[in-house]
Design a protein around this motif. Structure first.
Motif, PDB file in Angstrom:
ATOM      1  N   LEU A  25      58.110  19.433  -9.712  1.00  0.00           N
ATOM      2  CA  LEU A  25      56.749  19.247  -9.214  1.00  0.00           C
ATOM      3  C   LEU A  25      56.622  17.893  -8.523  1.00  0.00           C
ATOM      4  CD1 LEU A  25      54.564  20.501 -12.215  1.00  0.00           C
ATOM      5  CD2 LEU A  25      55.189  21.747 -10.155  1.00  0.00           C
ATOM      6  N   PRO A  26      55.957  17.853  -7.373  1.00  0.00           N
ATOM      7  CA  PRO A  26      55.725  16.561  -6.721  1.00  0.00           C
ATOM      8  C   PRO A  26      54.685  15.751  -7.490  1.00  0.00           C
ATOM      9  CG  PRO A  26      54.601  18.306  -5.529  1.00  0.00           C
ATOM     10  CD  PRO A  26      55.414  18.986  -6.593  1.00  0.00           C
ATOM     11  N   LYS A  27      54.792  14.437  -7.436  1.00  0.00           N
ATOM     12  CA  LYS A  27      53.844  13.561  -8.135  1.00  0.00           C
ATOM     13  C   LYS A  27      52.484  13.575  -7.431  1.00  0.00           C
ATOM     14  CE  LYS A  27      57.344  10.408  -9.980  1.00  0.00           C
ATOM     15  NZ  LYS A  27      57.833   8.996 -10.042  1.00  0.00           N
ATOM     16  N   GLU A  28      51.436  13.624  -8.216  1.00  0.00           N
ATOM     17  CA  GLU A  28      50.076  13.677  -7.676  1.00  0.00           C
ATOM     18  C   GLU A  28      49.582  12.257  -7.418  1.00  0.00           C
ATOM     19  OE1 GLU A  28      47.928  15.943 -10.575  1.00  0.00           O
ATOM     20  OE2 GLU A  28      49.074  17.781 -10.179  1.00  0.00           O
ATOM     21  N   GLU A  29      49.936  11.742  -6.238  1.00  0.00           N
ATOM     22  CA  GLU A  29      49.600  10.364  -5.899  1.00  0.00           C
ATOM     23  C   GLU A  29      49.508  10.207  -4.385  1.00  0.00           C
ATOM     24  OE1 GLU A  29      52.863   8.304  -7.697  1.00  0.00           O
ATOM     25  OE2 GLU A  29      54.280   8.798  -6.083  1.00  0.00           O
ATOM     26  N   GLY A  30      48.935   9.072  -3.953  1.00  0.00           N
ATOM     27  CA  GLY A  30      48.849   8.761  -2.533  1.00  0.00           C
ATOM     28  C   GLY A  30      47.742   9.513  -1.818  1.00  0.00           C
ATOM     29  N   TYR A  31      47.710   9.399  -0.494  1.00  0.00           N
ATOM     30  CA  TYR A  31      46.655  10.034   0.306  1.00  0.00           C
ATOM     31  C   TYR A  31      46.763  11.556   0.327  1.00  0.00           C
ATOM     32  CZ  TYR A  31      45.448   5.362   1.977  1.00  0.00           C
ATOM     33  OH  TYR A  31      45.056   4.050   2.045  1.00  0.00           O
ATOM     34  N   ALA A  32      47.922  12.075  -0.033  1.00  0.00           N
ATOM     35  CA  ALA A  32      48.092  13.525  -0.098  1.00  0.00           C
ATOM     36  C   ALA A  32      47.854  14.061  -1.516  1.00  0.00           C
ATOM     37  CB  ALA A  32      49.497  13.920   0.363  1.00  0.00           C
ATOM     38  N   LYS A  33      47.274  13.239  -2.378  1.00  0.00           N
ATOM     39  CA  LYS A  33      47.120  13.603  -3.788  1.00  0.00           C
ATOM     40  C   LYS A  33      46.390  14.931  -3.982  1.00  0.00           C
ATOM     41  CE  LYS A  33      45.178  11.957  -8.161  1.00  0.00           C
ATOM     42  NZ  LYS A  33      44.448  10.849  -8.855  1.00  0.00           N
ATOM     43  N   THR A  34      45.330  15.174  -3.231  1.00  0.00           N
ATOM     44  CA  THR A  34      44.526  16.378  -3.450  1.00  0.00           C
ATOM     45  C   THR A  34      45.316  17.644  -3.152  1.00  0.00           C
ATOM     46  OG1 THR A  34      42.500  15.168  -2.904  1.00  0.00           O
ATOM     47  CG2 THR A  34      42.382  17.577  -2.869  1.00  0.00           C
ATOM     48  N   VAL A  35      46.046  17.653  -2.057  1.00  0.00           N
ATOM     49  CA  VAL A  35      46.820  18.848  -1.728  1.00  0.00           C
ATOM     50  C   VAL A  35      47.954  19.046  -2.729  1.00  0.00           C
ATOM     51  CG1 VAL A  35      48.481  17.811  -0.110  1.00  0.00           C
ATOM     52  CG2 VAL A  35      47.827  20.198   0.146  1.00  0.00           C
ATOM     53  N   ILE A  36      48.521  17.957  -3.230  1.00  0.00           N
ATOM     54  CA  ILE A  36      49.571  18.064  -4.238  1.00  0.00           C
ATOM     55  C   ILE A  36      48.992  18.600  -5.543  1.00  0.00           C
ATOM     56  CG2 ILE A  36      51.280  16.794  -5.599  1.00  0.00           C
ATOM     57  CD1 ILE A  36      51.506  14.849  -3.192  1.00  0.00           C
ATOM     58  N   GLU A  37      47.798  18.156  -5.907  1.00  0.00           N
ATOM     59  CA  GLU A  37      47.127  18.699  -7.089  1.00  0.00           C
ATOM     60  C   GLU A  37      46.910  20.204  -6.939  1.00  0.00           C
ATOM     61  OE1 GLU A  37      43.488  16.591  -7.534  1.00  0.00           O
ATOM     62  OE2 GLU A  37      44.396  14.861  -8.536  1.00  0.00           O
ATOM     63  N   ALA A  38      46.486  20.621  -5.740  1.00  0.00           N
ATOM     64  CA  ALA A  38      46.262  22.053  -5.482  1.00  0.00           C
ATOM     65  C   ALA A  38      47.576  22.835  -5.551  1.00  0.00           C
ATOM     66  CB  ALA A  38      45.600  22.250  -4.119  1.00  0.00           C
ATOM     67  N   MET A  39      48.654  22.237  -5.050  1.00  0.00           N
ATOM     68  CA  MET A  39      49.974  22.862  -5.144  1.00  0.00           C
ATOM     69  C   MET A  39      50.362  23.093  -6.603  1.00  0.00           C
ATOM     70  SD  MET A  39      52.104  20.520  -2.427  1.00  0.00           S
ATOM     71  CE  MET A  39      53.711  21.133  -2.968  1.00  0.00           C
ATOM     72  N   ASN A  40      50.256  22.039  -7.395  1.00  0.00           N
ATOM     73  CA  ASN A  40      50.673  22.109  -8.781  1.00  0.00           C
ATOM     74  C   ASN A  40      49.765  23.027  -9.597  1.00  0.00           C
ATOM     75  OD1 ASN A  40      52.693  20.346  -8.102  1.00  0.00           O
ATOM     76  ND2 ASN A  40      51.739  18.547  -9.026  1.00  0.00           N
ATOM     77  N   TYR A  41      48.473  23.022  -9.275  1.00  0.00           N
ATOM     78  CA  TYR A  41      47.536  23.943  -9.931  1.00  0.00           C
ATOM     79  C   TYR A  41      47.975  25.389  -9.675  1.00  0.00           C
ATOM     80  CZ  TYR A  41      43.181  26.532 -10.783  1.00  0.00           C
ATOM     81  OH  TYR A  41      42.239  27.445 -11.223  1.00  0.00           O
ATOM     82  N   SER A  42      48.355  25.675  -8.460  1.00  0.00           N
ATOM     83  CA  SER A  42      48.776  27.024  -8.087  1.00  0.00           C
ATOM     84  C   SER A  42      50.087  27.401  -8.762  1.00  0.00           C
ATOM     85  CB  SER A  42      48.946  27.131  -6.567  1.00  0.00           C
ATOM     86  OG  SER A  42      47.803  26.680  -5.885  1.00  0.00           O
ATOM     87  N   LEU A  43      51.037  26.478  -8.755  1.00  0.00           N
ATOM     88  CA  LEU A  43      52.374  26.763  -9.260  1.00  0.00           C
ATOM     89  C   LEU A  43      52.393  26.944 -10.781  1.00  0.00           C
ATOM     90  CD1 LEU A  43      55.197  27.104  -8.061  1.00  0.00           C
ATOM     91  CD2 LEU A  43      55.617  24.694  -8.515  1.00  0.00           C
ATOM     92  N   LEU A  44      51.462  26.286 -11.472  1.00  0.00           N
ATOM     93  CA  LEU A  44      51.426  26.352 -12.932  1.00  0.00           C
ATOM     94  C   LEU A  44      50.356  27.317 -13.428  1.00  0.00           C
ATOM     95  CD1 LEU A  44      51.958  22.579 -13.820  1.00  0.00           C
ATOM     96  CD2 LEU A  44      53.655  24.421 -13.770  1.00  0.00           C
TER      97      LEU A  44
END
Length: 314
Positions: A25-44
């Motif tokens: 899983l990519p780390k939920e940080e930086g300016y792309a944090k929201t899209v990464i959170e959405a990615m991880n929410y979907s994957l889990l």
């Protein structure tokens, strides 16, 4: 293996895949944090993790139970990312407009349609980042007798093709174009449905089995055999889904029955009848079993998994 024993083993394998996914899983940080959170929410969001389970089982059949799983793990994670992105996009308002999946809010319902679209795009791209990085760092494998002798390259080629316009995306395109197509002759619609089932449903199953086999040391002929087995399982899976939409128990299935007829959707059952559909499921199941037997994998967990998918009641 009894049904209870099989179910316990499948759950154990799904939990193992879950732990593998968490490592990538990519780390939920930086300016792309929201899209990464959405990615991880979907994957889990849960699920049986069937495709990576199949990939690992195929890998072990050819490489042996004690083979290094690190070789195949990045591809397992990549496969689940690709499958998840397709579900995120399927749920979007412009597609199926579903608010819930597996008992919780869909990605667009939580993050909005725009961010969910980006999350799907990001999952697809990150899948290839993950697989390519795994291939670059992976231990050296024996030469392959396919178009390229590099097994990692061969696996990447299959992953990309089966997920794209000559695989899942192509099948999804045909599925959209076939909606409410009431003026198409029966023989033409039969061809269209075969294309949809082979690509939208079966392509990622084929890819999972083929990649596991390639990385596990299989020959080109054995990889082709596993592709055929995946095709049989994927198509039978879809026909069984069509059957359950008519005769299934809504409480057991977890979704309304009769939706295909209500939406005027052509299926294998509507074109050929229930008896022919059931016979086709049996035929495809026997073909998949025979392929495993020819490869020397009779009575394997993978064979039991095929049966559970093909003859499921939900």
């Amino acid at each position: 293996m009894s049904q209870n024993d099989f179910s316990a083993e499948l759950l154990k394998r799904a939990e193992h895949v879950e732990e593998i996914l968490k490592k990538y899983l990519p780390k939920e940080e930086g300016y792309a944090k929201t899209v990464i959170e959405a990615m991880n929410y979907s994957l889990l969001a849960g699920g049986k993790r069937l495709r990576p389970v199949m990939m690992l089982e195929s890998y072990k059949l050819f490489a042996g139970d004690n083979a290094d799983e690190a070789v195949v793990e990045p591809f397992m994670a990549a496969m689940e990312m690709i499958h998840t992105y397709s579900l995120v996009h399927d749920d979007l308002p412009a597609m199926d407009n579903d608010e819930y999946r597996r008992g919780r809010k869909t990605t667009h319902a939580v993050y909005g349609a725009g961010m969910a679209t980006l999350a799907g795009d990001a999952l697809l791209n990150f899948a290839f980042e993950t697989a390519i990085d795994g291939a670059a760092r992976g231990t050296k494998l024996a030469s392959y007798d396919g178009d390229t002798d590099n097994r990692y390259f061969a696996a990447l080629k299959i992953l990309s093709k089966k997920a794209g316009i000559y695989g899942m995306v192509g099948g999804q395109c045909a599925d959209i174009m076939a909606e409410n197509a009431t003026d198409v002759p029966k023989d033409k619609m039969s061809d269209i449905l075969s294309y949809i089932d082979e690509n939208k449903t079966a392509a990622l199953i084929e890819s999972s089995l083929m990649i596991g086999a390639i990385l596990g040391g299989a020959s080109k002929d054995s990889v082709s055999a596993m592709e055929k087995a995946g095709s049989c399982v994927g198509i039978a899976f879809q026909i069984q889904d069509d059957i359950l939409d008519i005769v299934g128990d809504q409480a057991e299935i977890g979704k309304p029955v009769g939706s295909d007829e209500k939406n005027n959707k052509s299926t294998y059952v509507s074109l050929n009848g229930m008896e022919a559909a059931s016979a086709k499921v049996k035929e495809l199941s026997e073909m998949a079993e025979e392929i495993l037997k020819e490869q020397g994998f009779e009575d394997s967990f993978l064979g039991n998994l095929f049966d559970s998918l093909i003859y499921r009641r939900k």
